[in-house]
Enzyme design. Structure first.
Site, PDB file in Angstrom:
ATOM      1  N   MET A   1      39.156  37.132  36.663  1.00 37.33           N
ATOM      2  CA  MET A   1      40.799  36.787  36.827  1.00 37.33           C
ATOM      3  C   MET A   1      40.741  35.571  36.272  1.00 37.33           C
ATOM      4  O   MET A   1      40.694  34.515  37.223  1.00 37.33           O
ATOM      5  CB  MET A   1      41.283  36.578  38.090  1.00 37.33           C
ATOM      6  CG  MET A   1      42.789  36.149  38.126  1.00 37.33           C
ATOM      7  SD  MET A   1      43.297  36.065  39.958  1.00 37.33           S
ATOM      8  CE  MET A   1      42.543  34.714  41.016  1.00 37.33           C
ATOM      9  N   PRO A   2      41.102  35.700  35.010  1.00 37.06           N
ATOM     10  CA  PRO A   2      41.236  34.290  34.222  1.00 37.06           C
ATOM     11  C   PRO A   2      42.575  33.762  34.776  1.00 37.06           C
ATOM     12  O   PRO A   2      43.702  34.608  34.864  1.00 37.06           O
ATOM     13  CB  PRO A   2      41.879  35.087  32.824  1.00 37.06           C
ATOM     14  CG  PRO A   2      40.521  36.207  32.856  1.00 37.06           C
ATOM     15  CD  PRO A   2      41.064  36.732  34.173  1.00 37.06           C
ATOM     16  N   PHE A   3      42.061  32.271  34.702  1.00 36.62           N
ATOM     17  CA  PHE A   3      43.834  31.734  35.472  1.00 36.62           C
ATOM     18  C   PHE A   3      44.117  30.575  34.057  1.00 36.62           C
ATOM     19  O   PHE A   3      42.950  29.476  33.585  1.00 36.62           O
ATOM     20  CB  PHE A   3      43.623  30.922  36.433  1.00 36.62           C
ATOM     21  CG  PHE A   3      44.326  30.073  37.092  1.00 36.62           C
ATOM     22  CD1 PHE A   3      45.412  30.459  37.851  1.00 36.62           C
ATOM     23  CD2 PHE A   3      44.018  28.700  37.025  1.00 36.62           C
ATOM     24  CE1 PHE A   3      47.001  29.746  38.753  1.00 36.62           C
ATOM     25  CE2 PHE A   3      45.352  28.209  37.753  1.00 36.62           C
ATOM     26  CZ  PHE A   3      46.028  28.386  37.839  1.00 36.62           C
TER      27      PHE A   3
END
Length: 63
Positions: free
Chosen positions: A1-3
């Site tokens: 999950m890129p943040f």
């Protein structure tokens, strides 16, 4: 999950923030192949008196 965490001086409009969220999401999808649904973007508005540029606050610089 890129943040993605984005810090910006306060004062941007809701439309400008929407555009940032949209474009940063698209960039992460393209760059790392993450599914769009997994990308998270957090925009942190920073008060101008709390942001320093060359030893002076952004507020004092009239930014």
């Amino acid at each position: 999950m890129p943040f993605a965490q984005i810090y910006m001086l306060e004062g941007r409009t809701e439309d400008q923030k929407r555009a940032v969220i949209e474009k940063v999401t698209a960039a992460l999808v393209e760059a790392v192949g993450a599914p769009k649904e997994t990308v998270r973007v957090w925009i942190q508005d920073v008060p101008k008196q709390n942001w320093g540029i060359a030893g002076v606050s952004a507020k004092d610089l009239g930014r």
